[in-house]
Design a protein around this motif. Structure first.
Motif, PDB file in Angstrom:
ATOM      1  N   HIS A  78      18.869  45.989  30.337  1.00  0.00           N
ATOM      2  CA  HIS A  78      18.851  44.547  30.103  1.00  0.00           C
ATOM      3  C   HIS A  78      19.102  43.863  31.440  1.00  0.00           C
ATOM      4  O   HIS A  78      19.660  44.466  32.355  1.00  0.00           O
ATOM      5  CB  HIS A  78      19.987  44.137  29.163  1.00  0.00           C
ATOM      6  N   SER A  79      18.733  42.602  31.529  1.00  0.00           N
ATOM      7  CA  SER A  79      19.194  41.827  32.680  1.00  0.00           C
ATOM      8  C   SER A  79      20.453  41.089  32.239  1.00  0.00           C
ATOM      9  O   SER A  79      20.581  40.675  31.088  1.00  0.00           O
ATOM     10  CB  SER A  79      18.121  40.863  33.175  1.00  0.00           C
ATOM     11  N   LYS A  80      21.386  40.983  33.167  1.00  0.00           N
ATOM     12  CA  LYS A  80      22.685  40.383  32.856  1.00  0.00           C
ATOM     13  C   LYS A  80      23.073  39.433  33.973  1.00  0.00           C
ATOM     14  O   LYS A  80      23.039  39.800  35.151  1.00  0.00           O
ATOM     15  CB  LYS A  80      23.736  41.496  32.706  1.00  0.00           C
ATOM     16  N   PHE A  81      23.446  38.225  33.602  1.00  0.00           N
ATOM     17  CA  PHE A  81      23.948  37.259  34.570  1.00  0.00           C
ATOM     18  C   PHE A  81      25.360  37.689  34.956  1.00  0.00           C
ATOM     19  O   PHE A  81      26.263  37.657  34.137  1.00  0.00           O
ATOM     20  CB  PHE A  81      23.965  35.855  33.963  1.00  0.00           C
ATOM     21  N   PHE A  82      25.521  38.160  36.187  1.00  0.00           N
ATOM     22  CA  PHE A  82      26.818  38.703  36.580  1.00  0.00           C
ATOM     23  C   PHE A  82      27.566  37.835  37.581  1.00  0.00           C
ATOM     24  O   PHE A  82      28.785  37.922  37.677  1.00  0.00           O
ATOM     25  CB  PHE A  82      26.673  40.124  37.142  1.00  0.00           C
ATOM     26  N   THR A  83      26.872  36.986  38.309  1.00  0.00           N
ATOM     27  CA  THR A  83      27.567  36.235  39.361  1.00  0.00           C
ATOM     28  C   THR A  83      28.507  35.171  38.793  1.00  0.00           C
ATOM     29  O   THR A  83      29.451  34.786  39.459  1.00  0.00           O
ATOM     30  CB  THR A  83      26.581  35.586  40.344  1.00  0.00           C
ATOM     31  N   GLY A  84      28.280  34.739  37.566  1.00  0.00           N
ATOM     32  CA  GLY A  84      29.139  33.714  36.979  1.00  0.00           C
ATOM     33  C   GLY A  84      30.265  34.264  36.128  1.00  0.00           C
ATOM     34  O   GLY A  84      31.034  33.495  35.547  1.00  0.00           O
ATOM     35  N   ILE A  85      30.405  35.576  36.053  1.00  0.00           N
ATOM     36  CA  ILE A  85      31.483  36.169  35.254  1.00  0.00           C
ATOM     37  C   ILE A  85      32.806  35.915  35.968  1.00  0.00           C
ATOM     38  O   ILE A  85      32.965  36.245  37.144  1.00  0.00           O
ATOM     39  CB  ILE A  85      31.251  37.680  35.052  1.00  0.00           C
ATOM     40  N   THR A  86      33.759  35.311  35.254  1.00  0.00           N
ATOM     41  CA  THR A  86      35.038  34.964  35.886  1.00  0.00           C
ATOM     42  C   THR A  86      36.117  36.020  35.666  1.00  0.00           C
ATOM     43  O   THR A  86      37.047  36.106  36.459  1.00  0.00           O
ATOM     44  CB  THR A  86      35.537  33.601  35.368  1.00  0.00           C
ATOM     45  N   ASP A  87      36.017  36.803  34.620  1.00  0.00           N
ATOM     46  CA  ASP A  87      37.008  37.860  34.371  1.00  0.00           C
ATOM     47  C   ASP A  87      36.722  39.023  35.320  1.00  0.00           C
ATOM     48  O   ASP A  87      35.668  39.646  35.241  1.00  0.00           O
ATOM     49  CB  ASP A  87      36.908  38.324  32.917  1.00  0.00           C
ATOM     50  N   PRO A  88      37.649  39.329  36.238  1.00  0.00           N
ATOM     51  CA  PRO A  88      37.388  40.366  37.237  1.00  0.00           C
ATOM     52  C   PRO A  88      37.112  41.747  36.637  1.00  0.00           C
ATOM     53  O   PRO A  88      36.297  42.499  37.168  1.00  0.00           O
ATOM     54  CB  PRO A  88      38.646  40.392  38.103  1.00  0.00           C
ATOM     55  N   GLN A  89      37.769  42.084  35.535  1.00  0.00           N
ATOM     56  CA  GLN A  89      37.534  43.396  34.912  1.00  0.00           C
ATOM     57  C   GLN A  89      36.142  43.472  34.309  1.00  0.00           C
ATOM     58  O   GLN A  89      35.453  44.479  34.447  1.00  0.00           O
ATOM     59  CB  GLN A  89      38.591  43.690  33.850  1.00  0.00           C
ATOM     60  N   VAL A  90      35.718  42.417  33.645  1.00  0.00           N
ATOM     61  CA  VAL A  90      34.385  42.390  33.036  1.00  0.00           C
ATOM     62  C   VAL A  90      33.325  42.429  34.135  1.00  0.00           C
ATOM     63  O   VAL A  90      32.350  43.175  34.043  1.00  0.00           O
ATOM     64  CB  VAL A  90      34.213  41.149  32.129  1.00  0.00           C
ATOM     65  N   LYS A  91      33.532  41.640  35.185  1.00  0.00           N
ATOM     66  CA  LYS A  91      32.570  41.615  36.284  1.00  0.00           C
ATOM     67  C   LYS A  91      32.462  42.995  36.931  1.00  0.00           C
ATOM     68  O   LYS A  91      31.362  43.470  37.212  1.00  0.00           O
ATOM     69  CB  LYS A  91      32.953  40.567  37.322  1.00  0.00           C
ATOM     70  N   ALA A  92      33.588  43.657  37.151  1.00  0.00           N
ATOM     71  CA  ALA A  92      33.581  44.997  37.753  1.00  0.00           C
ATOM     72  C   ALA A  92      32.836  45.985  36.861  1.00  0.00           C
ATOM     73  O   ALA A  92      32.080  46.834  37.352  1.00  0.00           O
ATOM     74  CB  ALA A  92      35.009  45.472  38.005  1.00  0.00           C
ATOM     75  N   GLN A  93      33.013  45.866  35.548  1.00  0.00           N
ATOM     76  CA  GLN A  93      32.308  46.758  34.613  1.00  0.00           C
ATOM     77  C   GLN A  93      30.808  46.523  34.666  1.00  0.00           C
ATOM     78  O   GLN A  93      30.023  47.471  34.708  1.00  0.00           O
ATOM     79  CB  GLN A  93      32.812  46.558  33.187  1.00  0.00           C
ATOM     80  N   VAL A  94      30.384  45.271  34.680  1.00  0.00           N
ATOM     81  CA  VAL A  94      28.955  44.954  34.740  1.00  0.00           C
ATOM     82  C   VAL A  94      28.361  45.478  36.049  1.00  0.00           C
ATOM     83  O   VAL A  94      27.284  46.082  36.050  1.00  0.00           O
ATOM     84  CB  VAL A  94      28.710  43.439  34.573  1.00  0.00           C
ATOM     85  N   ILE A  95      29.058  45.285  37.149  1.00  0.00           N
ATOM     86  CA  ILE A  95      28.553  45.785  38.436  1.00  0.00           C
ATOM     87  C   ILE A  95      28.457  47.303  38.406  1.00  0.00           C
ATOM     88  O   ILE A  95      27.462  47.877  38.857  1.00  0.00           O
ATOM     89  CB  ILE A  95      29.427  45.272  39.600  1.00  0.00           C
ATOM     90  N   GLU A  96      29.470  47.961  37.848  1.00  0.00           N
ATOM     91  CA  GLU A  96      29.441  49.426  37.762  1.00  0.00           C
ATOM     92  C   GLU A  96      28.256  49.907  36.920  1.00  0.00           C
ATOM     93  O   GLU A  96      27.591  50.879  37.269  1.00  0.00           O
ATOM     94  CB  GLU A  96      30.756  49.929  37.162  1.00  0.00           C
ATOM     95  N   GLU A  97      27.962  49.208  35.832  1.00  0.00           N
ATOM     96  CA  GLU A  97      26.861  49.588  34.947  1.00  0.00           C
ATOM     97  C   GLU A  97      25.503  49.160  35.503  1.00  0.00           C
ATOM     98  O   GLU A  97      24.478  49.439  34.891  1.00  0.00           O
ATOM     99  CB  GLU A  97      27.073  48.989  33.557  1.00  0.00           C
ATOM    100  N   SER A  98      25.506  48.508  36.661  1.00  0.00           N
ATOM    101  CA  SER A  98      24.273  48.001  37.267  1.00  0.00           C
ATOM    102  C   SER A  98      24.020  48.581  38.651  1.00  0.00           C
ATOM    103  O   SER A  98      23.131  48.119  39.354  1.00  0.00           O
ATOM    104  CB  SER A  98      24.348  46.480  37.372  1.00  0.00           C
ATOM    105  N   THR A  99      24.804  49.571  39.041  1.00  0.00           N
ATOM    106  CA  THR A  99      24.673  50.156  40.378  1.00  0.00           C
ATOM    107  C   THR A  99      23.977  51.505  40.272  1.00  0.00           C
ATOM    108  O   THR A  99      24.305  52.324  39.410  1.00  0.00           O
ATOM    109  CB  THR A  99      26.054  50.291  41.052  1.00  0.00           C
TER     110      THR A  99
END
Length: 158
Positions: A78-99
């Motif tokens: 899926h595509s996921k808008f990640f730059t606007g995620i404010t929760d650091p844990q959620v953002k880190a998880q999305v980045i990990e699942e997108s690397t």
């Protein structure tokens, strides 16, 4: 360093490019200007050399969408808008699942495969023209995980 803009087409279906279709990602033929835009990405790794890690991020407006492995949808991409995620844990998880690690494709070492960092036994591959992160079982599925890097199909916005 300049961002690395690119488009990716399927090795076994060379008229089919990876395209973000409003949140789900497929391989499809380029039929409209919108398709050209949605098939243009930025590789965030330091280079396009094999072994580098990075994310595939939309290179056109709206920015901030990455290609993410959706574990909630059978590992569909899926595509996921990640730059606007404010929760650091959620953002880190999305980045990990997108690397991904850029690797030489097993079927053609001059072409590319994208192996998940979080799920190292899974590669971006197409199945029924939909993209998934799945283990690749030789020999038939090797073609499905092989992509050719092409010039961006659309001039980028940023």
């Amino acid at each position: 360093m300049a961002a690395l803009k690119l488009s990716l087409f399927s090795n076994n279906f060379p008229e089919f490019f990876i395209i973000d279709h409003d949140g789900v990602v497929d391989i499809a033929k380029i039929e409209t200007e919108s398709d050209r835009r949605n098939a243009t990405f930025q590789w965030t790794g330091p280079s396009l050399n094999f072994g580098t890690k990075g994310m595939l991020v939309r290179a056109v407006s709206p920015p901030g969408f990455c290609l993410r492995i959706a574990t909630f949808d059978n590992f569909r991409i899926h595509s996921k808008f990640f730059t606007g995620i404010t929760d650091p844990q959620v953002k880190a998880q999305v980045i990990e699942e997108s690397t991904y690690v850029l690797e030489p494709a097993e079927i053609d070492s001059n072409q590319a495969s994208f192996r998940s960092v979080k799920f190292p036994d899974r590669f971006i591959r197409h199945r029924n023209f939909e993209l998934f992160a799945e283990p690749v079982i030789p020999p038939r599925e090797l073609q499905d995980a092989c992509f050719r890097i092409a010039q961006p199909l659309h001039p980028t916005d940023f």
